[in-house]
Structures are given as C-alpha cells and as structure tokens.
Design a protein around this motif. Structure first.
Motif, PDB file in Angstrom:
ATOM      1  N   LEU A 128      54.805  20.372  51.575  1.00  0.00           N
ATOM      2  CA  LEU A 128      54.341  20.457  53.236  1.00  0.00           C
ATOM      3  C   LEU A 128      53.667  19.252  54.090  1.00  0.00           C
ATOM      4  N   SER A 129      54.179  18.685  54.479  1.00  0.00           N
ATOM      5  CA  SER A 129      52.651  17.408  55.035  1.00  0.00           C
ATOM      6  C   SER A 129      52.553  18.066  56.599  1.00  0.00           C
ATOM      7  N   LEU A 130      51.343  17.922  55.723  1.00  0.00           N
ATOM      8  CA  LEU A 130      49.924  18.422  57.166  1.00  0.00           C
ATOM      9  C   LEU A 130      49.384  17.235  58.258  1.00  0.00           C
ATOM     10  N   LYS A 131      49.235  17.439  58.900  1.00  0.00           N
ATOM     11  CA  LYS A 131      48.295  16.318  59.817  1.00  0.00           C
ATOM     12  C   LYS A 131      47.161  16.384  59.912  1.00  0.00           C
ATOM     13  N   SER A 132      46.539  18.116  59.216  1.00  0.00           N
ATOM     14  CA  SER A 132      44.797  17.685  59.154  1.00  0.00           C
ATOM     15  C   SER A 132      45.123  19.213  58.147  1.00  0.00           C
ATOM     16  N   GLN A 133      44.089  19.008  57.324  1.00  0.00           N
ATOM     17  CA  GLN A 133      43.905  20.255  56.172  1.00  0.00           C
ATOM     18  C   GLN A 133      43.144  21.509  56.797  1.00  0.00           C
ATOM     19  N   PRO A 134      44.506  22.442  56.543  1.00  0.00           N
ATOM     20  CA  PRO A 134      43.312  23.715  57.033  1.00  0.00           C
ATOM     21  C   PRO A 134      41.934  24.214  56.544  1.00  0.00           C
ATOM     22  N   GLU A 135      40.776  24.071  57.419  1.00  0.00           N
ATOM     23  CA  GLU A 135      40.127  25.525  56.557  1.00  0.00           C
ATOM     24  C   GLU A 135      39.643  26.869  56.619  1.00  0.00           C
ATOM     25  N   LYS A 136      40.825  26.894  57.565  1.00  0.00           N
ATOM     26  CA  LYS A 136      41.323  28.538  57.548  1.00  0.00           C
ATOM     27  C   LYS A 136      42.558  28.546  58.026  1.00  0.00           C
ATOM     28  N   VAL A 137      42.766  29.694  57.109  1.00  0.00           N
ATOM     29  CA  VAL A 137      44.664  30.199  56.478  1.00  0.00           C
ATOM     30  C   VAL A 137      45.001  31.374  57.299  1.00  0.00           C
ATOM     31  N   GLY A 138      45.563  31.556  58.078  1.00  0.00           N
ATOM     32  CA  GLY A 138      45.514  32.570  58.813  1.00  0.00           C
ATOM     33  C   GLY A 138      47.400  33.088  58.092  1.00  0.00           C
ATOM     34  N   VAL A 139      47.607  34.839  56.924  1.00  0.00           N
ATOM     35  CA  VAL A 139      48.287  34.721  57.436  1.00  0.00           C
ATOM     36  C   VAL A 139      49.637  36.254  57.551  1.00  0.00           C
ATOM     37  N   PHE A 140      50.385  36.340  57.641  1.00  0.00           N
ATOM     38  CA  PHE A 140      51.185  36.632  59.029  1.00  0.00           C
ATOM     39  C   PHE A 140      52.756  37.159  58.082  1.00  0.00           C
ATOM     40  N   VAL A 141      53.021  38.758  57.606  1.00  0.00           N
ATOM     41  CA  VAL A 141      53.859  39.405  57.333  1.00  0.00           C
ATOM     42  C   VAL A 141      54.571  40.376  58.168  1.00  0.00           C
ATOM     43  N   ASP A 142      56.088  39.984  58.664  1.00  0.00           N
ATOM     44  CA  ASP A 142      56.836  41.304  59.191  1.00  0.00           C
ATOM     45  C   ASP A 142      57.616  42.271  58.918  1.00  0.00           C
ATOM     46  N   TYR A 143      57.395  43.262  57.820  1.00  0.00           N
ATOM     47  CA  TYR A 143      58.173  43.562  56.374  1.00  0.00           C
ATOM     48  C   TYR A 143      58.994  43.974  56.583  1.00  0.00           C
ATOM     49  N   GLU A 144      59.462  44.899  58.502  1.00  0.00           N
ATOM     50  CA  GLU A 144      61.197  45.583  57.833  1.00  0.00           C
ATOM     51  C   GLU A 144      61.380  43.792  58.693  1.00  0.00           C
ATOM     52  N   GLU A 145      60.759  42.729  59.562  1.00  0.00           N
ATOM     53  CA  GLU A 145      61.823  41.019  59.773  1.00  0.00           C
ATOM     54  C   GLU A 145      61.726  40.543  58.566  1.00  0.00           C
ATOM     55  N   GLY A 146      61.331  40.782  57.229  1.00  0.00           N
ATOM     56  CA  GLY A 146      61.107  39.583  56.230  1.00  0.00           C
ATOM     57  C   GLY A 146      60.902  38.474  56.197  1.00  0.00           C
ATOM     58  N   LEU A 147      59.835  38.378  57.161  1.00  0.00           N
ATOM     59  CA  LEU A 147      58.620  37.356  57.711  1.00  0.00           C
ATOM     60  C   LEU A 147      57.296  37.070  56.945  1.00  0.00           C
ATOM     61  N   VAL A 148      57.364  35.766  56.561  1.00  0.00           N
ATOM     62  CA  VAL A 148      55.875  35.988  55.643  1.00  0.00           C
ATOM     63  C   VAL A 148      55.424  33.836  56.831  1.00  0.00           C
ATOM     64  N   SER A 149      54.901  34.193  56.695  1.00  0.00           N
ATOM     65  CA  SER A 149      54.302  32.900  57.824  1.00  0.00           C
ATOM     66  C   SER A 149      52.963  32.534  57.278  1.00  0.00           C
ATOM     67  N   PHE A 150      52.576  31.161  57.717  1.00  0.00           N
ATOM     68  CA  PHE A 150      51.112  30.823  57.046  1.00  0.00           C
ATOM     69  C   PHE A 150      50.451  29.676  58.389  1.00  0.00           C
ATOM     70  N   TYR A 151      49.319  29.833  58.704  1.00  0.00           N
ATOM     71  CA  TYR A 151      48.814  29.208  60.395  1.00  0.00           C
ATOM     72  C   TYR A 151      47.772  28.571  59.957  1.00  0.00           C
ATOM     73  N   ASP A 152      47.483  27.681  60.271  1.00  0.00           N
ATOM     74  CA  ASP A 152      46.779  27.011  60.479  1.00  0.00           C
ATOM     75  C   ASP A 152      45.693  27.391  61.647  1.00  0.00           C
ATOM     76  N   ALA A 153      44.243  28.647  61.696  1.00  0.00           N
ATOM     77  CA  ALA A 153      43.449  28.743  61.952  1.00  0.00           C
ATOM     78  C   ALA A 153      43.236  28.356  63.191  1.00  0.00           C
ATOM     79  N   ASP A 154      42.730  27.326  62.995  1.00  0.00           N
ATOM     80  CA  ASP A 154      41.881  26.918  63.699  1.00  0.00           C
ATOM     81  C   ASP A 154      42.441  25.651  64.956  1.00  0.00           C
ATOM     82  N   ALA A 155      43.671  25.472  64.097  1.00  0.00           N
ATOM     83  CA  ALA A 155      44.597  23.735  64.913  1.00  0.00           C
ATOM     84  C   ALA A 155      45.902  24.892  65.747  1.00  0.00           C
ATOM     85  N   ALA A 156      45.275  25.952  65.498  1.00  0.00           N
ATOM     86  CA  ALA A 156      47.186  27.164  66.423  1.00  0.00           C
ATOM     87  C   ALA A 156      48.015  26.162  65.898  1.00  0.00           C
ATOM     88  N   ALA A 157      48.457  25.840  63.823  1.00  0.00           N
ATOM     89  CA  ALA A 157      49.538  25.249  63.674  1.00  0.00           C
ATOM     90  C   ALA A 157      50.360  25.959  62.534  1.00  0.00           C
TER      91      ALA A 157
END
Length: 547
Positions: free
Chosen positions: A477-506
């Motif tokens: 992964l090539s990130l523009k900035s180092q995240p200080e807070k990581v958000g983890v989102f899961v949609d069980y039925e959709e089969g989706l696991v997403s990770f976010y830079d919570a501060d940069a909204a990325a």
C-alpha cells in the motif's frame, strides 16, 4: 267424510314412526295407528313386539289388518295437505345448494328448520309441527339443521354419540364406555366441546399473532427498501456531482458507477419483493385457516365441532421470519474505485466523497473491548480493555484454547455475525502493528499466517513506513501520509472489510467479495516493542462524529 276429516287434527293422520300421513294404516290391539310397513319393520327390529306409543307388549305378535276407514280419511287428508303445502311452499324457502333439506318433503323439497337427534331426520316448518305440538315428540332433541345425521350414531352399537373419549379423542356412545373405552377418560359431550372450543380460541389467537408478526415484517422490509433507495439516491447524487465535472473521458466511468448502484438497488428490491410475496402468501393462507377456525369455533353444534376438529386442515407451513432481513447494499468505496485512474483530476471531489462516506460508516460504530483470555502472555492489557502493548515479561497464564501462544495478538470480546460494524484504533507512535478482523475458527497456536484463506482480513505496518494488505497475494500500500487513527468497517452480508485513515478521511484498503459464514472478531496485533521503539499501545478510541 270431508266434514268429519275437517274436525280431526293433523296429528291424527300422521304415523308416529315415519311422521308422515298414514300409508295402509293398521291398528294395534291397544288402539294406536301406524303405517303397516312402519310397524312391521319396527317389530322386525325390536323383539318382543311392543307398541311404540304406549310400550304395551304383544305376545304372540298380532296380525295387523288395514283399517279402511282411517285409510280413506288419510287419503283425503293427504290430498288436502298437499294442496295446503303447495299453497304455502311459496312462503317457505325452497332448499338451495349447500342448505339442509327436509327429509319428509315429497316433490319440492323445502329448507329444513330443525334436525331431530332422536328421529335422525331434518324437517321444514310444516313437518316440524308434530315435534312442537305432540307431547311424545317434545322430548326429542332439536338442533339447527345439519347434514348426515347418521354420523351422530355409533356405527358399532347404533346408539347416539353423546360422550367424548379424551384418551382416543373420539366421540363415543354409552355402550362404548362399557366395552372398547372401559378404562379411558370419558367426559360428557358438552365438556369435550367446551375444551375443544377453548383450544380453537387459542389457535385463533396464535394465528392472529402470526399474521400480525408477518405484517410487521412486511412493514420492516418496505422500510428497508426505502432506506436502500435513499442510500442509492444519495450515492447517485454524489456520483453525479463528481462526474459532471469531467469531460468525455470520464463518461463511461460515470455510466458504470450508475449501473453498479442501480443494479444493487434492483437486487435489493427483487429480494424484498420475493420475501414480501412469500409473506403475503402466508398471510393469505393464515387468513384462510383463520376463517375456517373462526367458523368452526362459532358452531354451537357440539358434536359437529368435535368431529370436525380432528379433520381441520393442518396449519399451512410457514417460514420463521425472525432473522430474515432486507439490508440496503453497501456503497462505500464505489465512487472511489470507479475513479482511481482519474485520481489527480478528481482529488478534491474524492476528498469530499470520502468525508461523506466515512461519516456514513461511522454511524455503525460499536463498543469493542479486548478479551484477556485470548491475549498472548507477553501482552499487557489496560484495565478497561481499551489498550494493548507488548511487554518484555511473559506472564504465567493458562494455555486455554482461545489464547494465542506465540503471535503477539489479541481478539475482542465482542463478535459479529450479521449487519455492519465500525471501530477506530489509535496507532500513533507505533512502528509496527496488525489490525483487522478474524473468524472464530482461526488457528491460535504456533506461527500465524495472516490471510483471508486462513481466516484473517488485516492490514499491517512494518519498519515504520511499509504498509501492506494481507490479501492473497499480499498488496503493498502506498499511502500519502501515515495514519494515526485507523477505522475498521465491516459489512457482513456484503462481504466487505474496509480500512480508513480516520483523520484524513481517506480509504486505505478494502477486501471485497468476502464470504463470511462464522462469527467475526476484531483483531489487534501491537507487535514486539522492539527495544522500546514500538512500545506505544494500540488504543481503541471513541469515534469523533464531526459535522
């Protein structure tokens, strides 16, 4: 003779056995008159020969001769009665399909007013008169007209069914209780009727409750479709805002985005329509059964209710709808993935979209705390279960099956097997960490391989600046900035696991097309402290819901 017949009452011309005008009337030695065929058949069945009216016994059986005087009187009366019946038939109701007809009528059959349980016959207004006027008939039990009166007689003993066997759940006669049902629990017909009527009331209440639950489920599904449509409308609006700023080079991407969203919405609507159709079918079947139960429960005919109860159609098969849901599809990341090749052009628009997207997934925030029973012995957990870091000393802890024995990681106490959930973890000051979710059946002993195939959906940091999604194969992964807070989102039925830079909204990375069949647990790996260089803890942080 005509004048004489007019002085006589109608009862004097009716045979007390067949309740019709005399045919070949004969007189018994005791002075009572009957149809010759009726009294002969009566005496053939009943021994000794006994008068049906006064019960006088004759032995030997007397020879009966037709009484010509009464025969002529009866013939004249029959003619008069037929004329009277024809003139009054217009006033009485002619039997219609589904109604009970009079068994004594000849010619045009009229609608029966009552059925006699002693005579086992049904009578119209005219032929019912003897039961209302004659003292001998007044003891007979009259009920609302019913078909198949012979079914009220015991086929084995030819006696009236007037008792109910609770042991065998059948109606019986008095002789049955002395023979086949001698040791059974037998109650009066009325008691059995009241018991079954109470059961029918309970059944009706249960059916109504099932109908109500399904109606509520229909409302819930309709609401889910509405929410899905609202989400689709919002997503389409966001997509239009981005793609309308582009020229022809992005028109195809815009169309693909629209098609994807609309297809998901269509699939959601089709799924909901299928469920609603099933529910409406069940409601229809339950209403039909409710009508049958209600009709039977209103019956005042005790025997009919008891006999019909056991043959009442079984309850229609129904589905348990408790866990059935129509969930709006997840659109998170859709727009971003559609415009990744236009990153430079769409950077500002994507930034806005990601901010909106993050706010949406943050609405699925859940409470997460660390489970000490799963923590590797060198890990140090805070008392509130919100922080974890690696320590130098291995604690003496029981090696229970849930515990990781070598890999420096820990699971959350909470598990999720449906819906959506989101949580944030502070990673500030760390040079290495693992974050994600893991299925319940993962291997927790020895060396751990992080990959979806092994039951892990994670991203990791190594050497302070090397980010990787542990996919099959791994993705740098090539990130523009180092995240200080990581958000983890899961949609069980959709089969989706997403990770976010919570501060940069990325968006950092998404695992898509996953197939979850087990409970999922949030997974945390603080990694070794590396001589104090990586001593900062992973901290489960509350979500900052900014406007």
């Amino acid at each position: 003779m005509s004048a004489a017949s007019c002085l006589l009452t109608e009862d004097q011309f009716l045979c007390s056995i067949c309740l019709d005008v005399f045919t070949d009337p004969v007189s018994t030695p005791c002075g009572h008159n009957f149809c010759k065929a009726c009294i002969s058949e009566h005496w053939d069945i009943n021994v000794p020969s006994q008068c049906p009216n006064c019960n006088k016994v004759f032995f030997p059986r007397p020879e009966l001769l037709v009484n010509t005087f009464i025969s002529e009187m009866a013939a004249q009366f029959r003619q008069s009665a037929q004329q009277k019946a024809s003139s009054s038939s217009s006033e009485q109701q002619v039997v219609k399909p589904g109604e009970v007809s009079c068994d004594a009528c000849t010619g045009t059959r009229l609608k029966a007013l009552k059925s006699c349980l002693v005579c086992l016959a049904s009578y119209c207004e005219t032929h019912l008169e003897p039961h209302l006027k004659n003292a001998g008939f007044k003891k007979h039990q009259l009920i609302d007209p019913v078909e198949n009166l012979e079914s009220r007689m015991c086929v084995k003993h030819d006696k009236l069914l007037e008792l109910f066997c609770k042991t065998d759940q059948v109606c019986v006669c008095m002789l049955c209780t002395l023979l086949d049902h001698k040791t059974h629990y037998v109650v009066p017909l009325k008691e059995g009727y009241e018991g079954k009527k109470a059961e029918l009331g309970k059944t009706e209440a249960e059916i109504q409750q099932m109908i109500q639950k399904r109606r509520l489920k229909i409302q819930e599904m309709n609401r889910s479709v509405e929410l899905s449509k609202e989400g689709a409308d919002r997503e389409i609006a966001d997509g239009v805002q981005v793609f309308t700023a582009l020229k022809e080079s992005v028109e195809r991407s815009q169309a693909e985005l629209m098609d994807t969203i609309k297809e998901k919405q269509r699939e959601t609507e089709e799924q909901a329509e299928g469920f609603i159709k099933e529910l409406e079918q069940e409601v229809s079947e339950l209403k039909k059964r409710s009508s049958e139960v209600e009709q039977l429960s209103r019956s005042e005919d005790q025997l009919h209710l008891l006999q019909s109860f056991t043959s009442l159609n079984a309850a229609p098969p129904t589905k348990n709808w408790t866990e059935v849901r129509v969930r709006p599809p997840s659109y998170e990341g859709t727009v971003m993935r559609a415009v990744t090749q236009l990153e430079e052009t769409l950077r500002k628009q994507m930034k806005k979209l990601l901010e909106v997207e993050l706010k949406r997934v943050q609405q699925s925030e859940v409470e997460v705390t660390l489970d000490p029973d799963t923590a590797q012995p060198r890990l140090i957990l805070s008392d509130d279960g919100k922080q974890v870091k690696h320590g130098d000393v291995k604690k003496n802890l029981p090696d229970n099956p849930e515990r990781f024995d070598q890999c420096t990681c820990v699971l959350a106490k909470q598990s999720f097997s449906s819906g959506r959930f989101y949580y944030e973890v502070q990673v500030k000051g760390k040079t290495a960490w693992d974050l994600g979710v893991a299925r319940e059946s993962i291997n927790r002993k020895g060396k751990i391989i992080l990959s979806p195939q092994k039951g892990y959906w994670t991203i990791v940091l190594r050497n302070g600046n090397e980010y990787e999604a542990c996919a099959d194969p791994p993705v740098r992964l090539s990130l523009k900035s180092q995240p200080e807070k990581v958000g983890v989102f899961v949609d069980y039925e959709e089969g989706l696991v997403s990770f976010y830079d919570a501060d940069a909204a990325a968006l950092i990375y998404s695992f898509t097309g996953c197939c979850f069949k087990e409970k999922l647990y949030p997974y945390f790996g603080p990694c070794n402290n590396n001589g104090g260089k990586n001593s900062a803890p992973l901290i489960i942080s509350p979500v900052n819901h900014t406007e």
